[in-house]
Design a protein around this motif. Structure first.
Motif, PDB file in Angstrom:
ATOM      1  N   SER A  23      16.359  31.724  84.401  1.00  0.00           N
ATOM      2  CA  SER A  23      15.595  32.816  83.748  1.00  0.00           C
ATOM      3  C   SER A  23      15.457  32.434  82.173  1.00  0.00           C
ATOM      4  O   SER A  23      14.520  32.535  81.710  1.00  0.00           O
ATOM      5  N   MET A  24      16.579  32.257  81.637  1.00  0.00           N
ATOM      6  CA  MET A  24      16.500  31.845  79.990  1.00  0.00           C
ATOM      7  C   MET A  24      15.694  30.573  79.926  1.00  0.00           C
ATOM      8  O   MET A  24      14.611  30.670  79.079  1.00  0.00           O
ATOM      9  N   ARG A  25      15.775  29.532  80.726  1.00  0.00           N
ATOM     10  CA  ARG A  25      15.202  28.319  80.545  1.00  0.00           C
ATOM     11  C   ARG A  25      13.431  28.798  81.033  1.00  0.00           C
ATOM     12  O   ARG A  25      12.689  28.333  79.962  1.00  0.00           O
ATOM     13  N   ALA A  26      13.409  29.385  82.046  1.00  0.00           N
ATOM     14  CA  ALA A  26      11.910  29.811  82.184  1.00  0.00           C
ATOM     15  C   ALA A  26      11.201  30.512  81.082  1.00  0.00           C
ATOM     16  O   ALA A  26       9.947  30.154  80.557  1.00  0.00           O
ATOM     17  N   VAL A  27      11.814  31.419  80.676  1.00  0.00           N
ATOM     18  CA  VAL A  27      11.368  32.425  79.631  1.00  0.00           C
ATOM     19  C   VAL A  27      11.035  31.698  78.319  1.00  0.00           C
ATOM     20  O   VAL A  27       9.836  31.687  77.720  1.00  0.00           O
ATOM     21  N   PHE A  28      12.031  30.876  77.830  1.00  0.00           N
ATOM     22  CA  PHE A  28      11.927  30.283  76.668  1.00  0.00           C
ATOM     23  C   PHE A  28      10.751  29.095  76.671  1.00  0.00           C
ATOM     24  O   PHE A  28       9.884  28.862  75.696  1.00  0.00           O
ATOM     25  N   LYS A  29      10.600  28.600  77.909  1.00  0.00           N
ATOM     26  CA  LYS A  29       9.535  27.655  78.184  1.00  0.00           C
ATOM     27  C   LYS A  29       8.249  28.201  78.165  1.00  0.00           C
ATOM     28  O   LYS A  29       7.263  27.686  77.248  1.00  0.00           O
ATOM     29  N   LYS A  30       8.084  29.359  78.791  1.00  0.00           N
ATOM     30  CA  LYS A  30       6.604  29.975  78.715  1.00  0.00           C
ATOM     31  C   LYS A  30       6.509  30.453  77.346  1.00  0.00           C
ATOM     32  O   LYS A  30       5.252  30.400  77.167  1.00  0.00           O
ATOM     33  N   LEU A  31       7.502  30.797  76.519  1.00  0.00           N
ATOM     34  CA  LEU A  31       6.990  31.328  75.141  1.00  0.00           C
ATOM     35  C   LEU A  31       6.910  30.255  74.286  1.00  0.00           C
ATOM     36  O   LEU A  31       6.577  30.423  73.083  1.00  0.00           O
ATOM     37  N   GLY A  32       7.095  28.813  74.675  1.00  0.00           N
ATOM     38  CA  GLY A  32       6.798  27.736  73.944  1.00  0.00           C
ATOM     39  C   GLY A  32       7.865  27.487  72.927  1.00  0.00           C
ATOM     40  O   GLY A  32       7.712  26.587  71.825  1.00  0.00           O
TER      41      GLY A  32
END
Lengths: 302, 223
Positions: A23-32
């Motif tokens: 979830s860390m990776r997914a969230v940071f990726k989504k937020l650019g």
């Protein structure tokens, strides 16, 4: 935005806390924002190393700071124990010249040096300060209004350094964040109490009592999930669902990471945020559209 | 494991046994190296630490009593209590102490002395967890949860492993158990760092322990 961070996952996020990692990776990726994992990081020492040898505990932890200085980006450590150990090392070396000389000598034996130029931060604080609630709301695609989370902060991100809130006794940052995202957080008085930590292995009867209390509080306040910031808190509380805790009652209460909830709100799929790893499976239905509630089995009616 | 010496602890006000003198010196050396360790003198025995501690109900000696016992010169007895191994490092006492004593860090100092001196509570092998953890880190550079727990239970309470089977199975079924340890690439570098750092921890404390101070009891606290 092209903010970059050095990501220090820590040992738990590669095993029991794998959902936190995803979830860390997914969230940071989504937020650019770019999270680049620290190359060849080692264990932070956690609470155990300090019980055996002091200077070694600082030196083991300091190797990570030295490696992180190569890129110079802030270190983001999601596990509370890692966050504390790395920050304690940095502040300890800054505040104690004798210790600093010794740790620097030890690092030099491995061909490293540390000038302590990189900050150690917790992702909750990073998301709230660098990204900020307005941008998270702007990025929101899914409503969280079915969620009534009990926001649980635990020990080492609020004490002794106070990563996120001015008030270490009654932090409110997760409540404010999730209210802004449409969830309805409950009043949760034991939010900074201890989950038992490593006592779960060494003194299980004591640890189970502490974790059971935390789950019971959440149920009494009619929360339909507990949101945590630490892999050990998450697994201690989640395991109460399986082992039934001290009073023999299993509430079947989902225990999630704050990054999983944020991920769902900004349009990550349940798989992307690692929902499949929760012991109480919040199996999601079809992807919802903006404004429609998420349908997640296992959630009590709020 | 040392057995409790009936003469340990204060013999009369201001008079201590030799063991106690040595432990006291070692402890003072340790707390001198903790930031703010000297604040121990300023404890007013208010009991905020005990009241804030989530596990004080399970302790045989409360955190407030730990400081009182140290002052009274009963460190060996203190090391033989379950208390220091029950501390989960939640830092509530440290946060709330009105005298700003770093209570959690003092407990860590006591744990280190207990391991160094080999003094533990009877039938209470909790310290093995920390020792197994450090061995794992020295070998792999990372902590391997499964290996740590297996080794700990096999060394201390094999039957405890059986009690954990449901938790273990549930975690495994949800893909949260790793079957082999992660090893860092540059383990030699970490081992060199650890070896060098150990030179600062071990011998210095040994040297300090050999000297026996003449001034004992309340005088040495007030320095």
């Amino acid at each position: 935005m092209d903010t970059r961070y050095t990501y220090y996952p820590g040992c738990s996020l590669h095993a029991t806390g794998i959902a936190y990692d995803k979830s860390m990776r997914a969230v940071f990726k989504k937020l650019g924002s770019e999270l680049s994992e620290l190359e060849d990081w080692n264990c932070c020492g956690a609470t155990a190393y300090m019980s055996v040898q002091k200077t070694v505990a600082f030196a083991v932890s300091a190797r990570n700071l030295a490696l992180a200085e190569k890129t110079g980006d802030d270190v983001v450590a999601p596990c509370s124990a890692c966050y504390y150990a790395l920050k304690h090392t940095r502040e300890g070396m800054q505040g104690d010249p004798e210790l600093r000389v010794q740790v620097e000598e030890a690092l030099a034996a491995g061909g490293l040096e540390a000038d302590l130029s990189v900050e150690v931060r917790h992702p909750l604080e990073v998301l709230l300060t660098d990204i900020g609630i307005p941008r998270l709301v702007e990025a929101q695609t899914h409503s969280l209004d079915q969620f009534r989370p009990a926001c649980y902060y635990g020990c080492q991100i609020v004490r002794p350094f106070g990563a996120v809130d001015e008030d270490p006794e009654l932090p409110m940052s997760m409540e404010n964040l999730f209210t802004a995202l449409g969830a309805r957080p409950v009043d949760y008085p034991p939010k900074v109490r201890c989950c038992g930590g490593m006592l779960v292995a060494t003194m299980p009867e004591v640890a189970t009592e502490l974790s059971t209390d935390l789950v019971d509080w959440a149920v009494a306040r009619e929360a339909n999930c507990i949101v945590t910031v630490c892999p050990l808190c998450q697994s201690n509380l989640d395991l109460i669902n399986v082992t039934k805790g001290g009073n023999g009652v299993s509430h079947q209460l989902p225990v999630l990471y704050f990054t999983q909830l944020i991920g769902l709100a900004i349009g990550c799929t349940p798989e992307e945020v690692g929902m499949q790893h929760a012991l109480i499976p919040p199996a999601a239905e079809a992807p919802p559209v903006r404004g429609e509630p998420l349908t997640i089995a296992g959630l009590r009616e709020g | 494991m040392k057995t409790l010496d009936p003469l340990a602890g204060p013999i009369a006000p201001g008079v201590l046994s030799k063991t106690e003198q040595e432990l006291r010196t070692a402890f003072l050396e340790e707390i001198d190296r903790i930031p703010g360790g000297g604040r121990l003198n300023q404890c007013i025995q208010c009991g905020t630490c005990t009241a804030s501690c989530p596990v004080s109900h399970a302790m045989d000696i409360t955190p407030r009593q730990v400081i009182a016992m140290f002052r009274a010169g009963a460190i060996e007895e203190l090391l033989e209590s379950r208390t220091i191994w029950l501390c989960a490092s939640c830092y509530h006492c440290t946060l709330r102490c009105p005298a700003q004593i770093q209570v959690t860090d003092l407990i860590y100092a006591l744990k280190r002395i207990a391991i160094e001196e080999g003094i533990f509570p009877k039938r209470f092998p909790v310290h093995v967890m920390s020792e197994t953890f450090t061995k794992n880190v020295k070998r792999y550079g990372r902590n391997y949860e499964v290996g740590l727990l297996l080794r700990y239970f096999l060394r201390t309470k094999p039957l405890g492993l059986f009690a954990q089977r449901r938790a273990g199975y549930a975690l495994w079924r949800h893909g949260r158990i790793k079957l082999r340890p992660d090893k860092i690439k540059n383990i030699e570098q970490l081992q060199k760092i650890i070896a060098k750092a150990e030179t600062f921890d071990l011998p210095q404390e040994k040297v300090a322990r050999e000297k026996v101070t003449a001034a004992v009891g309340y005088e040495s606290i007030g320095r």
